[in-house]
Design a protein around this motif. Sequence first.
Motif, PDB file in Angstrom:
ATOM      1  N   CYS A 144      24.938  -1.528 -10.189  1.00 10.61           N
ATOM      2  CA  CYS A 144      24.982  -0.389 -11.104  1.00 10.61           C
ATOM      3  C   CYS A 144      23.586   0.084 -11.514  1.00 10.61           C
ATOM      4  N   LYS A 145      22.664   0.018 -10.587  1.00 10.94           N
ATOM      5  CA  LYS A 145      21.346   0.597 -10.770  1.00 10.94           C
ATOM      6  C   LYS A 145      21.295   1.901  -9.985  1.00 10.94           C
ATOM      7  N   ARG A 146      20.867   2.963 -10.646  1.00 10.12           N
ATOM      8  CA  ARG A 146      20.810   4.247  -9.949  1.00 10.12           C
ATOM      9  C   ARG A 146      19.735   4.197  -8.866  1.00 10.12           C
ATOM     10  N   ILE A 147      20.096   4.643  -7.676  1.00 13.47           N
ATOM     11  CA  ILE A 147      19.184   4.611  -6.539  1.00 13.47           C
ATOM     12  C   ILE A 147      18.291   5.850  -6.589  1.00 13.47           C
ATOM     13  N   GLN A 148      17.025   5.627  -6.855  1.00 15.04           N
ATOM     14  CA  GLN A 148      16.073   6.731  -6.930  1.00 15.04           C
ATOM     15  C   GLN A 148      15.680   7.176  -5.523  1.00 15.04           C
ATOM     16  N   PRO A 149      15.685   8.482  -5.254  1.00 18.03           N
ATOM     17  CA  PRO A 149      15.278   8.954  -3.927  1.00 18.03           C
ATOM     18  C   PRO A 149      13.798   8.675  -3.685  1.00 18.03           C
ATOM     19  N   SER A 150      13.485   8.255  -2.475  1.00 22.43           N
ATOM     20  CA  SER A 150      12.094   7.976  -2.142  1.00 22.43           C
ATOM     21  C   SER A 150      11.359   9.265  -1.793  1.00 22.43           C
ATOM     22  N   PHE A 151      10.065   9.226  -1.915  1.00 19.00           N
ATOM     23  CA  PHE A 151       9.234  10.376  -1.557  1.00 19.00           C
ATOM     24  C   PHE A 151       7.875   9.859  -1.100  1.00 19.00           C
ATOM     25  N   GLN A 152       7.129  10.724  -0.432  1.00 23.25           N
ATOM     26  CA  GLN A 152       5.797  10.369   0.052  1.00 23.25           C
ATOM     27  C   GLN A 152       4.769  11.345  -0.496  1.00 23.25           C
ATOM     28  N   SER A 153       3.824  10.829  -1.222  1.00 20.50           N
ATOM     29  CA  SER A 153       2.680  11.648  -1.625  1.00 20.50           C
ATOM     30  C   SER A 153       1.746  11.765  -0.423  1.00 20.50           C
ATOM     31  N   PRO A 154       0.783  12.655  -0.446  1.00 23.70           N
ATOM     32  CA  PRO A 154      -0.164  12.751   0.669  1.00 23.70           C
ATOM     33  C   PRO A 154      -0.866  11.429   0.961  1.00 23.70           C
ATOM     34  N   ALA A 155      -1.213  10.674  -0.074  1.00 20.03           N
ATOM     35  CA  ALA A 155      -1.911   9.403   0.138  1.00 20.03           C
ATOM     36  C   ALA A 155      -1.006   8.379   0.816  1.00 20.03           C
ATOM     37  N   VAL A 156       0.264   8.297   0.387  1.00 20.80           N
ATOM     38  CA  VAL A 156       1.209   7.361   0.996  1.00 20.80           C
ATOM     39  C   VAL A 156       1.521   7.778   2.422  1.00 20.80           C
ATOM     40  N   ALA A 157       1.726   9.075   2.637  1.00 22.45           N
ATOM     41  CA  ALA A 157       1.996   9.570   3.985  1.00 22.45           C
ATOM     42  C   ALA A 157       0.837   9.267   4.926  1.00 22.45           C
ATOM     43  N   ALA A 158      -0.388   9.381   4.411  1.00 25.22           N
ATOM     44  CA  ALA A 158      -1.563   9.106   5.237  1.00 25.22           C
ATOM     45  C   ALA A 158      -1.577   7.654   5.701  1.00 25.22           C
ATOM     46  N   LEU A 159      -1.212   6.710   4.808  1.00 22.73           N
ATOM     47  CA  LEU A 159      -1.170   5.306   5.197  1.00 22.73           C
ATOM     48  C   LEU A 159      -0.081   5.072   6.236  1.00 22.73           C
ATOM     49  N   LEU A 160       1.118   5.623   6.006  1.00 21.96           N
ATOM     50  CA  LEU A 160       2.244   5.375   6.896  1.00 21.96           C
ATOM     51  C   LEU A 160       2.063   6.001   8.279  1.00 21.96           C
ATOM     52  N   GLN A 161       1.146   6.946   8.374  1.00 24.01           N
ATOM     53  CA  GLN A 161       0.859   7.581   9.665  1.00 24.01           C
ATOM     54  C   GLN A 161      -0.433   7.054  10.290  1.00 24.01           C
ATOM     55  N   SER A 162      -1.030   6.068   9.657  1.00 22.38           N
ATOM     56  CA  SER A 162      -2.349   5.598  10.095  1.00 22.38           C
ATOM     57  C   SER A 162      -2.247   4.527  11.177  1.00 22.38           C
ATOM     58  N   ALA A 163      -3.356   4.358  11.890  1.00 22.95           N
ATOM     59  CA  ALA A 163      -3.452   3.290  12.878  1.00 22.95           C
ATOM     60  C   ALA A 163      -3.403   1.927  12.206  1.00 22.95           C
ATOM     61  N   GLU A 164      -3.921   1.841  10.986  1.00 20.40           N
ATOM     62  CA  GLU A 164      -3.872   0.564  10.256  1.00 20.40           C
ATOM     63  C   GLU A 164      -2.431   0.141  10.014  1.00 20.40           C
ATOM     64  N   TRP A 165      -1.579   1.063   9.575  1.00 20.03           N
ATOM     65  CA  TRP A 165      -0.175   0.736   9.294  1.00 20.03           C
ATOM     66  C   TRP A 165       0.533   0.261  10.559  1.00 20.03           C
ATOM     67  N   ARG A 166       0.296   0.968  11.672  1.00 16.21           N
ATOM     68  CA  ARG A 166       0.946   0.573  12.919  1.00 16.21           C
ATOM     69  C   ARG A 166       0.426  -0.776  13.402  1.00 16.21           C
ATOM     70  N   ALA A 167      -0.844  -1.056  13.176  1.00 14.92           N
ATOM     71  CA  ALA A 167      -1.385  -2.354  13.571  1.00 14.92           C
ATOM     72  C   ALA A 167      -0.808  -3.473  12.705  1.00 14.92           C
ATOM     73  N   ARG A 168      -0.664  -3.207  11.422  1.00  9.36           N
ATOM     74  CA  ARG A 168      -0.083  -4.202  10.518  1.00  9.36           C
ATOM     75  C   ARG A 168       1.368  -4.525  10.910  1.00  9.36           C
ATOM     76  N   ASN A 169       2.063  -3.529  11.432  1.00  9.07           N
ATOM     77  CA  ASN A 169       3.487  -3.667  11.742  1.00  9.07           C
ATOM     78  C   ASN A 169       3.750  -3.515  13.240  1.00  9.07           C
ATOM     79  N   ALA A 170       2.843  -4.032  14.027  1.00 11.94           N
ATOM     80  CA  ALA A 170       2.896  -3.838  15.479  1.00 11.94           C
ATOM     81  C   ALA A 170       4.183  -4.379  16.101  1.00 11.94           C
ATOM     82  N   ALA A 171       4.653  -5.529  15.631  1.00 13.47           N
ATOM     83  CA  ALA A 171       5.877  -6.111  16.201  1.00 13.47           C
ATOM     84  C   ALA A 171       7.090  -5.261  15.851  1.00 13.47           C
ATOM     85  N   ASP A 172       7.123  -4.728  14.630  1.00 13.87           N
ATOM     86  CA  ASP A 172       8.233  -3.856  14.241  1.00 13.87           C
ATOM     87  C   ASP A 172       8.306  -2.625  15.130  1.00 13.87           C
TER      88      ASP A 172
END
Length: 386
Positions: free
Chosen positions: A241-269
């Motif tokens: 019974c916790k309301r599920i808040q919709p997720s969003f991406q700010s420019p800074a968060v989007a930049a990390l998730l699209q970065s080579a660093e993020w893909r390297a950190r999660n290479a197996a995924d």
Amino acid sequence: FKTREGPPCVAQNASKSASDRGSRRRGKQGKATRTLTRGLLFVKVPKCASSTTAGVALRIAREHERRARAGAGGDGGGGGGEAECYASARHGWARKMKFASTQRDQRRSFLWTVLRAPASRALSQIFHFRISREGKHPTDKYLLQVLRGFPGATGDGGFQARYVAPSKVPETFWDKEDKEKVQHAAALRSWVGSIRREYDFIGLVERLDESLVALRLILNLEAGDVLYVSSKQSGSYDDLCKRIQPSFQSPAVAALLQSAEWRARNAADYLLYSVANASLDATIHALGPARFAAAMAEHKALLALVHDARCADTAKFPCSADGRRQKAAAKKTCYMNDSGCGFRCLNAVVDQQQRPALARSSRRDGGRWPTTMEETGEEPAEEEEP
């Protein structure tokens, strides 16, 4: 993924001994849990439509067992021709649940899971557990800190690969000195390949209906066996019974998730997701494009009928639309917690469309199915590392 004659259900008049279903072990709090070695074994990866697909796993087992009983002349009450179909659909690291091929009966088990694009899955987990449940503020500083500190994102290849892997991570794949570099590439490919070979099927959230139709054809199921009502949606309430808040991406968060660093950190995924995606394509091709297209059309037609029947509206989830707990009501319309909710409505849709008269006249069990399903309890606060 190879086809089967049907789900790996225990044969008629099956033994109910621990050796047939699995052994019992003690969890962290001393509670006995079952380590299954046979049956439908579904690994629920957090925030991978896992409650919804767990409902499908339980529906497959329940419907297969019901048909087996009806075909054997049973009335569903546990008499003469009873056939049992065991299904495990619970959160937990595959390695801790001992799902490795050397630890389960491969001939009489079917291990499967569903993965999600790594970036959207990670963000969904943060917003569900940290923002919605714990009340954290989704500032850029906080989100970036959590994303970089995720279990698996600090060198082990990513959260999902570690979660579904029946074996330990062999190496540290992320180079902490050169943050955009993947190291031990050969070991990475070998480990991901071993994960893929351990599983009888891996579906994808982004191709969920294609995945379920392929699963149906692999296991030689009926179209109604893979129907579902979505368990969670942004803006609604979860099983606590916790309301599920919709997720969003700010420019800074989007930049990390699209970065080579993020893909390297999660290479197996990313590699495992790519392998699963290619395997799904190859499976569809092997099943036959025309056959698959016909099954997909049937699936979509049934889902449209489910929508028209307002199954999502008639289902009673553990938490009501206005945030009130209603567990007693949910037990009557869900297989387990918030998985398989609305199954009575789904049954009615299928009955009206395609069930033979004999199946329609056979008795359906009214409530849950605790003797042949793994009980999982409420969704955990957040999965810990093993």
